[in-house]
Write a protein that holds these residues in place. Structure first.
Motif, PDB file in Angstrom:
ATOM      1  N   LYS A 111      -3.277  -9.890  -4.665  1.00 34.98           N
ATOM      2  CA  LYS A 111      -4.316 -10.915  -4.556  1.00 34.98           C
ATOM      3  C   LYS A 111      -5.452 -10.720  -5.545  1.00 34.98           C
ATOM      4  N   PHE A 112      -5.505  -9.553  -6.192  1.00 37.65           N
ATOM      5  CA  PHE A 112      -6.594  -9.293  -7.128  1.00 37.65           C
ATOM      6  C   PHE A 112      -6.272  -9.848  -8.500  1.00 37.65           C
ATOM      7  N   ASP A 113      -7.267 -10.463  -9.104  1.00 41.77           N
ATOM      8  CA  ASP A 113      -7.063 -10.982 -10.452  1.00 41.77           C
ATOM      9  C   ASP A 113      -7.666 -10.055 -11.501  1.00 41.77           C
ATOM     10  N   THR A 114      -8.178  -8.914 -11.072  1.00 41.05           N
ATOM     11  CA  THR A 114      -8.725  -7.947 -12.019  1.00 41.05           C
ATOM     12  C   THR A 114      -7.855  -6.698 -12.031  1.00 41.05           C
ATOM     13  N   GLU A 115      -7.766  -6.085 -13.189  1.00 43.91           N
ATOM     14  CA  GLU A 115      -6.998  -4.848 -13.327  1.00 43.91           C
ATOM     15  C   GLU A 115      -7.610  -3.743 -12.459  1.00 43.91           C
ATOM     16  N   GLY A 117      -9.177  -4.007  -9.595  1.00 44.24           N
ATOM     17  CA  GLY A 117      -8.795  -4.211  -8.199  1.00 44.24           C
ATOM     18  C   GLY A 117      -7.355  -3.819  -7.932  1.00 44.24           C
ATOM     19  N   ARG A 118      -6.458  -4.251  -8.815  1.00 42.16           N
ATOM     20  CA  ARG A 118      -5.047  -3.904  -8.641  1.00 42.16           C
ATOM     21  C   ARG A 118      -4.842  -2.388  -8.741  1.00 42.16           C
ATOM     22  N   LYS A 119      -5.499  -1.767  -9.699  1.00 44.33           N
ATOM     23  CA  LYS A 119      -5.365  -0.320  -9.901  1.00 44.33           C
ATOM     24  C   LYS A 119      -5.858   0.446  -8.671  1.00 44.33           C
ATOM     25  N   LEU A 120      -7.009   0.041  -8.157  1.00 46.29           N
ATOM     26  CA  LEU A 120      -7.566   0.722  -6.995  1.00 46.29           C
ATOM     27  C   LEU A 120      -6.669   0.554  -5.779  1.00 46.29           C
ATOM     28  N   PHE A 121      -6.246  -0.661  -5.484  1.00 48.67           N
ATOM     29  CA  PHE A 121      -5.460  -0.893  -4.281  1.00 48.67           C
ATOM     30  C   PHE A 121      -4.071  -0.277  -4.391  1.00 48.67           C
ATOM     31  N   LYS A 122      -3.511  -0.191  -5.585  1.00 51.14           N
ATOM     32  CA  LYS A 122      -2.236   0.517  -5.764  1.00 51.14           C
ATOM     33  C   LYS A 122      -2.440   2.001  -5.478  1.00 51.14           C
ATOM     34  N   SER A 123      -3.507   2.565  -6.006  1.00 48.34           N
ATOM     35  CA  SER A 123      -3.818   3.976  -5.776  1.00 48.34           C
ATOM     36  C   SER A 123      -4.047   4.247  -4.297  1.00 48.34           C
ATOM     37  N   LEU A 124      -4.795   3.393  -3.627  1.00 48.08           N
ATOM     38  CA  LEU A 124      -5.063   3.586  -2.197  1.00 48.08           C
ATOM     39  C   LEU A 124      -3.783   3.482  -1.378  1.00 48.08           C
ATOM     40  N   SER A 125      -2.902   2.561  -1.732  1.00 46.56           N
ATOM     41  CA  SER A 125      -1.633   2.422  -1.023  1.00 46.56           C
ATOM     42  C   SER A 125      -0.810   3.700  -1.135  1.00 46.56           C
ATOM     43  N   ARG A 126      -0.761   4.264  -2.311  1.00 45.77           N
ATOM     44  CA  ARG A 126       0.008   5.494  -2.522  1.00 45.77           C
ATOM     45  C   ARG A 126      -0.621   6.663  -1.761  1.00 45.77           C
ATOM     46  N   GLN A 127      -1.934   6.724  -1.748  1.00 43.72           N
ATOM     47  CA  GLN A 127      -2.589   7.813  -1.017  1.00 43.72           C
ATOM     48  C   GLN A 127      -2.386   7.678   0.482  1.00 43.72           C
ATOM     49  N   GLU A 128      -2.417   6.455   0.985  1.00 38.14           N
ATOM     50  CA  GLU A 128      -2.176   6.257   2.415  1.00 38.14           C
ATOM     51  C   GLU A 128      -0.747   6.664   2.766  1.00 38.14           C
ATOM     52  N   GLU A 129       0.193   6.402   1.863  1.00 34.65           N
ATOM     53  CA  GLU A 129       1.571   6.836   2.100  1.00 34.65           C
ATOM     54  C   GLU A 129       1.644   8.361   2.157  1.00 34.65           C
ATOM     55  N   TYR A 130       0.918   9.020   1.296  1.00 30.51           N
ATOM     56  CA  TYR A 130       0.915  10.473   1.300  1.00 30.51           C
ATOM     57  C   TYR A 130       0.225  11.019   2.555  1.00 30.51           C
TER      58      TYR A 130
END
Length: 162
Positions: A111-115, A117-130
């Motif tokens: 949903k983010f149109d900024t790099e 935002g996408r970078k942060l939420f991808k990083s947070l998703s991976r950390q939550e998985e860990y």
């Protein structure tokens, strides 16, 4: 409640749960894992706050490399009684929080149109998985201590993963 407020609240709720869990264990290594998880959640909330203010933000690094070391040292100790079986309910709650957090960040990523935002939420998703993997490992430690010492592996997936 918008995406940012929801994300921040979710991170604060997880932080509070991990601090509670840390206060309920006497085992130094496990207490440290819970404290690091809580500290990671604080970092996550801060990163979302920065993005909310429309400032560029870099990916947030978590503390999961150190968790691997703690788990390795636990394998050398007696694990009987490290965590009370009474904590299983709260550990399962933490597991569900991490699962929902990962799913939420994955969903919001597109949903983010900024790099930034996408970078942060991808990083947070991976950390939550860990975090999910960490809590799941703790549940196995409580439920099957003998099996855990003999078989559990806690292997990071690379420096960019957490």
């Amino acid at each position: 409640m918008d995406i940012f407020e929801f994300s921040i609240q979710m991170e604060h709720d997880a932080e509070e749960l991990y601090r509670t869990l840390a206060s309920k264990t006497e085992q130094t290594g496990i207490k440290k894992i819970f404290t690091m998880l809580a500290d990671d959640e604080v970092k996550h909330a801060h990163a979302v706050e920065v993005l909310q203010k429309k400032m560029d933000t870099s990916a947030v690094k978590g503390s999961m490399k150190e968790v691997q070391t703690i788990f390795a040292s636990l394998k050398k100790e007696s694990v009987d009684g490290i965590l009370s079986k009474d904590l299983l309910v709260e550990l399962r709650r933490a597991l569900e929080i991490e699962k929902k957090g990962k799913e939420f960040y994955e969903e919001q990523f597109s949903k983010f149109d900024t790099e930034a935002g996408r970078k942060l939420f991808k990083s947070l998703s991976r950390q939550e998985e860990y975090h999910y993997m960490t809590v799941n490992n703790l549940i196995e430690l409580v439920e099957k201590p003998e099996w855990w010492v003999e078989n559990a592996e806690f292997t990071p997936k690379g420096d960019d993963y957490y």
